[in-house]
Design a protein around this motif. Structure first.
Motif, short mmCIF file in Angstrom:
data_model
loop_
_atom_site.label_atom_id
_atom_site.label_comp_id
_atom_site.label_asym_id
_atom_site.label_seq_id
_atom_site.Cartn_x
_atom_site.Cartn_y
_atom_site.Cartn_z
N ALA A 40 42.64 -13.37 28.56
CA ALA A 40 43.47 -13.16 27.27
C ALA A 40 44.46 -13.52 27.28
O ALA A 40 44.82 -13.33 25.74
CB ALA A 40 43.48 -11.63 27.32
N THR A 41 45.68 -13.33 28.44
CA THR A 41 46.52 -14.36 28.46
C THR A 41 46.56 -15.87 27.81
O THR A 41 47.71 -16.09 26.77
CB THR A 41 47.58 -14.79 29.89
N HIS A 42 45.49 -16.12 27.90
CA HIS A 42 45.51 -17.40 27.65
C HIS A 42 44.62 -17.54 26.33
O HIS A 42 43.90 -19.21 25.82
CB HIS A 42 43.90 -18.42 28.44
N GLY A 43 44.48 -16.58 25.82
CA GLY A 43 43.74 -16.26 24.18
C GLY A 43 42.29 -16.39 24.24
O GLY A 43 41.87 -16.75 23.53
N MET A 44 41.63 -16.34 25.16
CA MET A 44 39.99 -16.52 25.47
C MET A 44 39.45 -14.75 25.06
O MET A 44 39.96 -14.06 24.99
CB MET A 44 39.72 -16.91 26.80
N ASN A 45 38.60 -15.29 24.40
CA ASN A 45 37.61 -14.10 24.01
C ASN A 45 36.70 -13.32 24.72
O ASN A 45 35.40 -13.69 25.00
CB ASN A 45 36.57 -14.94 22.78
N VAL A 46 37.65 -12.15 25.80
CA VAL A 46 36.54 -11.94 27.00
C VAL A 46 35.76 -10.13 26.88
O VAL A 46 36.92 -9.56 26.03
CB VAL A 46 37.51 -11.68 28.21
N ARG A 47 34.66 -10.14 26.79
CA ARG A 47 34.04 -8.76 26.84
C ARG A 47 33.81 -8.54 28.46
O ARG A 47 33.56 -9.28 29.37
CB ARG A 47 33.10 -8.79 25.92
N THR A 48 34.24 -6.99 28.33
CA THR A 48 33.53 -7.18 30.58
C THR A 48 32.60 -5.84 30.18
O THR A 48 32.43 -5.39 29.07
CB THR A 48 34.78 -6.29 31.10
N PHE A 49 31.58 -6.28 31.06
CA PHE A 49 30.53 -5.20 31.38
C PHE A 49 30.56 -4.58 32.44
O PHE A 49 30.42 -5.09 33.78
CB PHE A 49 29.11 -5.56 30.37
N PRO A 50 30.29 -3.45 32.89
CA PRO A 50 29.99 -2.75 34.11
C PRO A 50 28.84 -2.59 35.31
O PRO A 50 28.65 -2.70 36.86
CB PRO A 50 30.18 -0.97 33.83
N SER A 51 27.98 -3.65 34.16
CA SER A 51 26.60 -4.23 34.91
C SER A 51 25.51 -5.04 34.60
O SER A 51 25.78 -5.46 33.39
CB SER A 51 25.05 -2.60 35.10
N GLY A 52 24.99 -5.37 35.31
CA GLY A 52 23.99 -6.35 34.63
C GLY A 52 23.28 -5.95 33.69
O GLY A 52 22.65 -6.52 32.61
N GLU A 53 22.55 -4.93 33.93
CA GLU A 53 22.24 -3.93 32.31
C GLU A 53 23.28 -3.85 31.49
O GLU A 53 21.93 -4.36 30.36
CB GLU A 53 21.54 -2.64 33.06
N ALA A 54 23.78 -3.67 31.61
CA ALA A 54 24.69 -3.44 30.06
C ALA A 54 24.39 -4.54 29.22
O ALA A 54 24.26 -4.59 28.20
CB ALA A 54 25.64 -2.84 30.71
#
Length: 222
Positions: A40-54
């Motif tokens: 995110a410090t590079h301005g990238m659009n990041v989204r996180t998930f806790p599992s493969g299913e999610a």
């Protein structure tokens, strides 16, 4: 009708496009938040998930982007997620992370098209650089997929005419080679133009070949 294959982006437009391109981080430990913050410090659009299913439940697999994926997770594992992307013919590019990986898993991941495979922890600048490479691959995959859909919309005879036109043949030469009348070739050309919209036959095959070459340099794909 607007072209499905836009003109090449300028350097500034390409940078903006890359910042806007989604990066998904799937990991069931706290490392995903560390990676999200670093990217995110590079301005990238990041989204996180806790599992493969999610991830599989919430993300549109037809949307191009980069997936940073943990190999070993509770529930569905990273290799299984990668297989589902392949089955869906997704253009999402995959980068694997693992705290402990056996050689068989690494080989399987790379043979199935992973961009890279890193042991944790990975330096943020290395990951950022690799995501840039992954976006190149993702763009080529998406281009190939879009163009292939257009090509698959043509009949067998139309594809034969298209290939000969790409080789520089004139209508009369195409007619002779395919044992058709010149008028029939003209009709096929009209149908091809209608189905391709604003993309010319030469543009279609040239860009498809270019996308294949970009992928072949990385994977040996055709």
């Amino acid at each position: 009708q607007p072209s499905l294959c836009p003109a090449p982006l300028s350097a500034m437009e390409e940078k903006r496009s890359r910042i806007a391109a989604p990066v998904w981080v799937v990991d069931n430990d706290d490392v995903r938040q560390t990676i999200r913050f670093a990217l995110a410090t590079h301005g990238m659009n990041v989204r996180t998930f806790p599992s493969g299913e999610a991830f599989l439940e919430e993300v549109d697999l037809d949307r191009p982007g980069v997936l940073v994926l943990d190999l070993h997770m509770k529930g569905i594992g990273g290799l299984e997620v990668q297989e589902k992307l392949r089955s869906a013919q997704s253009s999402i590019a995959v980068i694997f992370l693992s705290g402990s990986a056996d050689m068989r898993s690494v080989v399987r991941a790379m043979e199935n098209g992973a961009v890279s495979f890193f042991e944790k922890p990975v330096a943020p600048e290395v990951l950022y650089f690799t995501i840039g490479k992954a976006l190149d691959i993702c763009e080529a995959l998406q281009e190939k997929r879009t163009l292939k859909l257009l090509l698959d919309n043509l009949s067998r005879r139309e594809r034969e005419v298209l290939e000969l036109l790409y080789q520089g043949k004139r209508n009369q030469e195409v007619a002779e080679l395919l044992n058709l009348s010149t008028r029939t070739v003209e009709v096929h050309r009209a149908h091809i133009s209608r189905k391709l919209g604003s993309i010319t036959p030469i543009q279609l095959l040239s860009r498809l070949n270019a996308a294949n070459e970009r992928l072949a340099k990385r994977f040996g794909w055709d």
